[in-house]
Design a protein around this motif. Structure first.
Motif, PDB file in Angstrom:
ATOM      1  N   LEU A 154       0.790  -1.229   0.000  1.00 29.13           N
ATOM      2  CA  LEU A 154       0.000   0.000   0.000  1.00 29.13           C
ATOM      3  C   LEU A 154       0.826   1.285   0.000  1.00 29.13           C
ATOM      4  O   LEU A 154       0.494   2.237  -0.707  1.00 29.13           O
ATOM      5  CB  LEU A 154      -0.934   0.002   1.211  1.00 29.13           C
ATOM      6  CG  LEU A 154      -1.948  -1.155   1.280  1.00 29.13           C
ATOM      7  CD1 LEU A 154      -2.724  -1.098   2.590  1.00 29.13           C
ATOM      8  CD2 LEU A 154      -2.884  -1.125   0.087  1.00 29.13           C
ATOM      9  N   LEU A 155       1.875   1.331   0.808  1.00 24.27           N
ATOM     10  CA  LEU A 155       2.561   2.610   1.005  1.00 24.27           C
ATOM     11  C   LEU A 155       3.220   3.161  -0.261  1.00 24.27           C
ATOM     12  O   LEU A 155       3.074   4.359  -0.544  1.00 24.27           O
ATOM     13  CB  LEU A 155       3.585   2.499   2.137  1.00 24.27           C
ATOM     14  CG  LEU A 155       3.039   2.121   3.518  1.00 24.27           C
ATOM     15  CD1 LEU A 155       4.125   2.302   4.584  1.00 24.27           C
ATOM     16  CD2 LEU A 155       1.808   2.943   3.877  1.00 24.27           C
ATOM     17  N   PRO A 156       3.951   2.355  -1.049  1.00 26.96           N
ATOM     18  CA  PRO A 156       4.558   2.944  -2.258  1.00 26.96           C
ATOM     19  C   PRO A 156       3.530   3.511  -3.222  1.00 26.96           C
ATOM     20  O   PRO A 156       3.785   4.501  -3.912  1.00 26.96           O
ATOM     21  CB  PRO A 156       5.315   1.768  -2.878  1.00 26.96           C
ATOM     22  CG  PRO A 156       5.577   0.837  -1.746  1.00 26.96           C
ATOM     23  CD  PRO A 156       4.360   0.963  -0.873  1.00 26.96           C
ATOM     24  N   ARG A 157       2.342   2.906  -3.269  1.00 29.09           N
ATOM     25  CA  ARG A 157       1.305   3.353  -4.197  1.00 29.09           C
ATOM     26  C   ARG A 157       0.627   4.639  -3.729  1.00 29.09           C
ATOM     27  O   ARG A 157       0.002   5.339  -4.526  1.00 29.09           O
ATOM     28  CB  ARG A 157       0.275   2.238  -4.382  1.00 29.09           C
ATOM     29  CG  ARG A 157       0.808   1.050  -5.170  1.00 29.09           C
ATOM     30  CD  ARG A 157      -0.109  -0.164  -5.074  1.00 29.09           C
ATOM     31  NE  ARG A 157       0.303  -1.202  -6.016  1.00 29.09           N
ATOM     32  CZ  ARG A 157       1.312  -2.051  -5.817  1.00 29.09           C
ATOM     33  NH1 ARG A 157       2.002  -1.973  -4.680  1.00 29.09           N
ATOM     34  NH2 ARG A 157       1.629  -2.951  -6.713  1.00 29.09           N
ATOM     35  N   PHE A 231      14.468  -2.715  -0.434  1.00 32.74           N
ATOM     36  CA  PHE A 231      13.595  -1.987  -1.356  1.00 32.74           C
ATOM     37  C   PHE A 231      14.409  -0.977  -2.170  1.00 32.74           C
ATOM     38  O   PHE A 231      14.316  -0.919  -3.401  1.00 32.74           O
ATOM     39  CB  PHE A 231      12.487  -1.286  -0.560  1.00 32.74           C
ATOM     40  CG  PHE A 231      11.554  -0.457  -1.391  1.00 32.74           C
ATOM     41  CD1 PHE A 231      10.613  -1.050  -2.209  1.00 32.74           C
ATOM     42  CD2 PHE A 231      11.605   0.933  -1.353  1.00 32.74           C
ATOM     43  CE1 PHE A 231       9.741  -0.281  -2.976  1.00 32.74           C
ATOM     44  CE2 PHE A 231      10.755   1.709  -2.101  1.00 32.74           C
ATOM     45  CZ  PHE A 231       9.819   1.094  -2.919  1.00 32.74           C
ATOM     46  N   ASP A 232      15.220  -0.185  -1.488  1.00 28.10           N
ATOM     47  CA  ASP A 232      16.025   0.819  -2.174  1.00 28.10           C
ATOM     48  C   ASP A 232      17.019   0.160  -3.132  1.00 28.10           C
ATOM     49  O   ASP A 232      17.235   0.647  -4.250  1.00 28.10           O
ATOM     50  CB  ASP A 232      16.770   1.666  -1.137  1.00 28.10           C
ATOM     51  CG  ASP A 232      17.326   2.958  -1.722  1.00 28.10           C
ATOM     52  OD1 ASP A 232      16.529   3.858  -2.001  1.00 28.10           O
ATOM     53  OD2 ASP A 232      18.554   3.046  -1.900  1.00 28.10           O
ATOM     54  N   ALA A 245       8.995  -3.606  -6.826  1.00 30.50           N
ATOM     55  CA  ALA A 245       9.793  -3.961  -5.655  1.00 30.50           C
ATOM     56  C   ALA A 245       8.919  -4.049  -4.409  1.00 30.50           C
ATOM     57  O   ALA A 245       9.082  -4.956  -3.578  1.00 30.50           O
ATOM     58  CB  ALA A 245      10.905  -2.939  -5.446  1.00 30.50           C
ATOM     59  N   GLY A 246       7.979  -3.110  -4.278  1.00 27.55           N
ATOM     60  CA  GLY A 246       7.073  -3.159  -3.132  1.00 27.55           C
ATOM     61  C   GLY A 246       6.224  -4.418  -3.131  1.00 27.55           C
ATOM     62  O   GLY A 246       6.028  -5.061  -2.094  1.00 27.55           O
ATOM     63  N   THR A 247       5.722  -4.793  -4.307  1.00 23.89           N
ATOM     64  CA  THR A 247       4.902  -6.004  -4.405  1.00 23.89           C
ATOM     65  C   THR A 247       5.717  -7.249  -4.100  1.00 23.89           C
ATOM     66  O   THR A 247       5.250  -8.163  -3.413  1.00 23.89           O
ATOM     67  CB  THR A 247       4.294  -6.109  -5.812  1.00 23.89           C
ATOM     68  OG1 THR A 247       3.493  -4.951  -6.072  1.00 23.89           O
ATOM     69  CG2 THR A 247       3.432  -7.349  -5.945  1.00 23.89           C
ATOM     70  N   LEU A 248       6.946  -7.300  -4.619  1.00 25.36           N
ATOM     71  CA  LEU A 248       7.809  -8.456  -4.356  1.00 25.36           C
ATOM     72  C   LEU A 248       8.064  -8.622  -2.863  1.00 25.36           C
ATOM     73  O   LEU A 248       7.932  -9.729  -2.313  1.00 25.36           O
ATOM     74  CB  LEU A 248       9.140  -8.285  -5.093  1.00 25.36           C
ATOM     75  CG  LEU A 248      10.222  -9.308  -4.735  1.00 25.36           C
ATOM     76  CD1 LEU A 248       9.844 -10.681  -5.246  1.00 25.36           C
ATOM     77  CD2 LEU A 248      11.578  -8.878  -5.285  1.00 25.36           C
ATOM     78  N   LEU A 249       8.415  -7.538  -2.192  1.00 24.13           N
ATOM     79  CA  LEU A 249       8.703  -7.626  -0.763  1.00 24.13           C
ATOM     80  C   LEU A 249       7.446  -7.923   0.045  1.00 24.13           C
ATOM     81  O   LEU A 249       7.498  -8.617   1.058  1.00 24.13           O
ATOM     82  CB  LEU A 249       9.366  -6.335  -0.289  1.00 24.13           C
ATOM     83  CG  LEU A 249      10.826  -6.184  -0.741  1.00 24.13           C
ATOM     84  CD1 LEU A 249      11.317  -4.768  -0.520  1.00 24.13           C
ATOM     85  CD2 LEU A 249      11.714  -7.169   0.003  1.00 24.13           C
ATOM     86  N   ALA A 307      18.359 -10.969  -8.245  1.00 20.78           N
ATOM     87  CA  ALA A 307      18.178 -10.001  -7.169  1.00 20.78           C
ATOM     88  C   ALA A 307      16.882 -10.266  -6.422  1.00 20.78           C
ATOM     89  O   ALA A 307      16.838 -10.263  -5.179  1.00 20.78           O
ATOM     90  CB  ALA A 307      18.180  -8.582  -7.736  1.00 20.78           C
ATOM     91  N   ALA A 308      15.812 -10.528  -7.175  1.00 18.25           N
ATOM     92  CA  ALA A 308      14.514 -10.787  -6.556  1.00 18.25           C
ATOM     93  C   ALA A 308      14.544 -12.045  -5.704  1.00 18.25           C
ATOM     94  O   ALA A 308      14.033 -12.073  -4.576  1.00 18.25           O
ATOM     95  CB  ALA A 308      13.445 -10.904  -7.632  1.00 18.25           C
ATOM     96  N   ALA A 309      15.144 -13.105  -6.226  1.00 19.31           N
ATOM     97  CA  ALA A 309      15.179 -14.367  -5.492  1.00 19.31           C
ATOM     98  C   ALA A 309      15.979 -14.235  -4.204  1.00 19.31           C
ATOM     99  O   ALA A 309      15.568 -14.733  -3.143  1.00 19.31           O
ATOM    100  CB  ALA A 309      15.769 -15.464  -6.379  1.00 19.31           C
TER     101      ALA A 309
END
Length: 404
Positions: A154-157, A231-232, A245-249, A307-309
Motif C-alpha cells: 500500500l505505502l509505495p502506491r 527496497f532501495d 519492488a514493493g509487491t515483491l517484498l 536479485a529478486a530471489a
C-alpha cells in the motif's frame, strides 16, 4: 494441564492481539517503503534512514515501561492506550511540516506502539498451554511480516504526493486496532497469589535469559539490514520499479509468516526453543551471506531475477527466529516477570534495529556499498549461533495460568 483446560476463546484473543501487532508493525517497520519518496523530496539515504528508524528509537524508550504496566495492570489497558497514542502521533506526522517535526512524531508513534510488543506476548503466555505456545507465539509474531507486507503493497502506491498519505493510513490502522482491542480483548487469568507467599525470584539471576536476549539482538541486524535497504537496492541497482519492488517484498512476507509458524510448531514438536533458535540463526547467516554475494554481482552478471530471489529468500529467513525466541523468554520469565522480560527483550532488539538501519545506510551510500551492508547482517547472524544457550539450559515450561 492440556489444551482441553483452555477455552476456545484463546484463539479470539490471539487474533485480536495479532491485529494490533499487524497495525503496529506496519507503522514501525513499513517506513523503508517510503525511502524512494523521501529521497525524491531531497533527503539523502542516511537522512531517510534516520526517519525510518525513528519509530524504532521510540520503542526503545518505552518498552520496559509498557512491560511493567502490563505486569501490573493487564494487557487490555496497555494495548488500547499504546495503540491510541500511536494513532495520534502518526496523524501528527502526516500533517507535520518539516523533517524534524515528522521525526519527533514518528518517535512518539514508536513509543506508543511499543505497548503491543510488551503486552501481546503475555496473552500467549496466559491463554495457551505449553504444548501450543510455540505455534501461538509464531502466529502472534507473524504480525511483523504481515504488517510489513501490507505496508509494501500500500505505502509505495500512496506515496506519489509525498509521505503524508501513507502516514495517515498507518494512523487509521492503529486507531482501528485500538478499538478492536478495547471491545474484544480480555486479560487472561493469573495464578492466584497466596498471602505471605514469597515473590517470584528474578529470572535474570541465570545467564540463560541474558544469552537469549543477546542472540536475538544479533539476529535483528540481518533482519533490519535487509528490511531497511532491500527496497532501495532493488529499485536503484536491481532493475526493479517502485511498485514492483514493493509487491515483491510484500509477497515475500507470506513466506515470512509461514517461516514463523513453522519454527514455532517445530519447537513445540521437539520440546525445545533453544535448539531450533540456533539452527535458524545458522540458516539466516548463510542466506544473508548469499544476498551479499548477489549484491556484488547484480545486475551486470546475474540480472534482476537473481536479485529478486535473493531478497525474497533473505526476507523470509531473517524474520523466522523471532517467535521461538519470544516463547523462550516468556516461558523462562514466568507470569510474574513476562511483561518486563519481553519488554527488555524488545528493547535490546529495537535498539539494535535503530542503530542498524542508519549504519547500513551509511555503508550502502558510501564506498563499501550494499554488499557490505548485507554482509554485516550475515556476520551478526553467525555470531548469534554461538551465543544461543545450549539445550542443557532449557527446562520444561509448566502451565502459567489458572484453568479458565
Amino acid at each position: 494441564m492440556t489444551a482441553s483446560g483452555y477455552p476456545p476463546a484463546r484463539w479470539r484473543h490471539l487474533g485480536v492481539g495479532l491485529t494490533g501487532l499487524v497495525a503496529a508493525c506496519a507503522a514501525q517497520n513499513g517506513l523503508p517503503f517510503l525511502t524512494v519518496s523521501l529521497r525524491a523530496e531531497g533527503l539523502t539515504l542516511p537522512q531517510a534512514g534516520l526517519l525510518v528508524s525513528a519509530p524504532t528509537a521510540g520503542l526503545v524508550c518505552t518498552l520496559l515501561l509498557w512491560g511493567a504496566l502490563a505486569d501490573r495492570y493487564g494487557e487490555r489497558l496497555v494495548l488500547t492506550a499504546g495503540l491510541a497514542i500511536a494513532a495520534g502521533a502518526l496523524t501528527g506526522a502526516a500533517l507535520a511540516d518539516g523533517v524534524v517535526a515528522t521525526g519527533l512524531w514518528l518517535l512518539l508513534a514508536g513509543g506508543g506502539s511499543a505497548s503491543v510488543h510488551a503486552a501481546s506476548g503475555r496473552l500467549v503466555l496466559g491463554w495457551f498451554p505449553p504444548e501450543q505456545r510455540g505455534l501461538a507465539m509464531g502466529i502472534r509474531q507473524a504480525g511483523q511480516p504481515l504488517g510489513v507486507g501490507l505496508a509494501g503493497l500500500l505505502l509505495p502506491r500512496l506515496a506519489g504526493d509525498g509521505p503524508g498519505g501513507p502516514l495517515a493510513l498507518l494512523a487509521a490502522g492503529c486507531a482501528a486496532a485500538a478499538v478492536l482491542v478495547g471491545l474484544l480483548l480480555r486479560d487472561p487469568a493469573r495464578p492466584p497469589r497466596t498471602a505471605g507467599a514469597v515473590r517470584p525470584a528474578s529470572p535474570y539471576r541465570s545467564p540463560v535469559l541474558w544469552r537469549v536476549h543477546a542472540a536475538s539482538t544479533l539476529l535483528v541486524v540481518p533482519q533490519f539490514a535487509v528490511a531497511g535497504l532491500a527496497f532501495d537496492w532493488l529499485v536503484r541497482e536491481g532493475g526493479w520499479s517502485v511498485a514492483g519492488a514493493g509487491t515483491l517484498l510484500a509477497a515475500s512476507q507470506a513466506g515470512g509468516v509461514a517461516a514463523r509458524l513453522g519454527a514455532g510448531a517445530w519447537s513445540d514438536r521437539v520440546g525445545s526453543r533453544l535448539g531450533p533458535l540456533r539452527q535458524v540463526a545458522a540458516a539466516v547467516a548463510v542466506v544473508v551471506g548469499l544476498l551479499a554475494l548477489v549484491a556484488v554481482l547484480t545486475p551486470a552478471v546475474l540480472g534482476p531475477g537473481a536479485a529478486a530471489a535473493a531478497v525474497a529468500l533473505a526476507a523470509v529467513a531473517t524474520v523466522s527466529p523471532n517467535g521461538v525466541a519470544f516463547t523462550s523468554v516468556a516461558e523462562r520469565a514466568g507470569s510474574a516477570w513476562a511483561g518486563r522480560a519481553l519488554g527488555a527483550h524488545n528493547t535490546a532488539q529495537n535498539l539494535a534495529a535503530a542503530l542498524t538501519v542508519p549504519l547500513a545506510a551509511l555503508l550502502a551510500d558510501g564506498a563499501p556499498g550494499y554488499p557490505a551492508a548485507f554482509a554485516l547482517g550475515a556476520v551478526a547472524a553467525g555470531a548469534a549461533v554461538a551465543v544461543v544457550p545450549g539445550r542443557a539450559a532449557e527446562v520444561p515450561a509448566p502451565p502459567l495460568a489458572a484453568v479458565r
